[in-house]
Scaffold this active site. Structure first.
Site, short mmCIF file in Angstrom:
data_model
loop_
_atom_site.label_atom_id
_atom_site.label_comp_id
_atom_site.label_asym_id
_atom_site.label_seq_id
_atom_site.Cartn_x
_atom_site.Cartn_y
_atom_site.Cartn_z
NE ARG A 1 7.52 -2.26 6.44
CZ ARG A 1 6.20 -2.26 6.51
NH1 ARG A 1 5.50 -1.71 5.54
NH2 ARG A 1 5.59 -2.80 7.54
NE ARG B 1 5.51 -0.31 10.25
CZ ARG B 1 4.46 -0.40 9.45
NH1 ARG B 1 4.48 0.22 8.27
NH2 ARG B 1 3.40 -1.10 9.81
NE ARG C 1 1.69 -4.93 10.98
CZ ARG C 1 2.80 -4.78 10.25
NH1 ARG C 1 3.95 -5.26 10.69
NH2 ARG C 1 2.75 -4.17 9.11
CE LYS D 1 -2.14 -1.16 3.87
NZ LYS D 1 -1.47 -2.44 4.15
NE ARG E 1 -5.40 -0.54 8.99
CZ ARG E 1 -4.14 -0.88 8.87
NH1 ARG E 1 -3.75 -2.10 9.14
NH2 ARG E 1 -3.26 0.01 8.50
#
Ligand code: AP5
Ligand code: MG
Length: 207
Positions: free
Chosen positions: A126, A152, A163, A13, A87
């Site tokens: 990431r 993160r 998640r 995203k 969401r």
């Protein structure tokens, strides 16, 4: 143009939103980025920071309030892209109320479809540049040597699993909600970022 980008954690995203918003000239509204900025500024309640870092979803009222306030700013007058919001169905209903008040309907909801098998690997590798926000992947899109990288808190394997589970349970009802309104467009998010972008552009309403 008002666009919602939906997809599981790691579906791309943020990666797609940055390029799309630049080319369309609209602001990129990521609730995740807004919440991380609030965390950094020390304005997010400690209980909410802990919930976020463990991979849980924040209360609907918190994110609807955040987005409602951001959308009221002048740069959102001509449209915006929402990344990671809504969401849940209550969030989608909250967004409808906010948009009805300004008489600007949602144009399209783009769902990035990526198999679960790819997501965990995309997330744990990431990294993002602290200064520019640019998103990298240690294998698929390695950062330059001078990047000032951050990892993160919710990209640890346990939080990633939480998640992914939350996405499956909480967001499942959102897709039929938008399908019922004729707004949902599905895009295969498993290919290279440029190939995904071409598909996203192809499903946007023509202006
Ligand atoms: P948020 O920041 O929105 O996280 P997320 O939804 O889990 O999504 P990510 O940002 O992890 O993934 P992405 O889809 O943006 O992928 P990216 O482009 O970075 O939310 C974080 C937290 O905030 C939530 O868990 C919750 O606590 C809270 N929150 C936020 N919104 C909320 C809401 N509405 N309600 C309640 N709580 C909320 O790409 C991932 C990696 O893959 C990168 O390394 C990238 O380089 C790589 N990659 C991207 N595209 C490709 C490709 N095509 N091929 C190969 N690699 C790729
Ligand atoms: Mg993101």
């Amino acid at each position: 143009m008002i666009i919602v980008l939906v997809g599981p954690p790691g579906s791309g995203k943020g990666t797609q939103a940055k390029v799309l918003c630049q080319s369309l000239g609209i602001p990129h509204l990521s609730t995740g980025d807004m919440l991380r900025a609030a965390k950094k500024a020390g304005t997010l309640e400690p209980a909410l920071v802990a919930l976020m870092d463990s991979g849980g979803l924040l209360p609907d009222a918190v994110v609807v309030g955040l987005v409602g306030a951001r959308i009221a700013e002048a740069d959102c007058q001509r449209g915006f892209l929402l990344d990671g919001f809504p969401r849940t169905v209550p969030q989608a209903e909250g967004l409808e109320t906010v948009l009805a008040r300004r008489a600007t309907p949602l144009d399209v909801v783009v769902q990035l479809d990526v198999p679960d098998s790819l997501l965990e690997e995309r997330l744990v590798h990431r990294r993002a540049d602290k200064r520019t926000g640019q998103i990298y992947h240690l294998v698929y899109n390695p950062p330059p040597p001078d990047a000032d990288l951050e990892h993160r808190a919710d990209d640890r394997p346990e939080a990633v699993r939480e998640r992914l589970a939350k996405y499956a349970s909480m967001t499942a009802a959102l897709l039929p909600f938008y399908e019922g309104r004729g707004l949902l467009r599905r895009v295969d998010g498993a290919g290279k970022p440029e190939a995904v972008l071409a598909q996203v552009l192809a499903v946007l309403p023509k202006r």
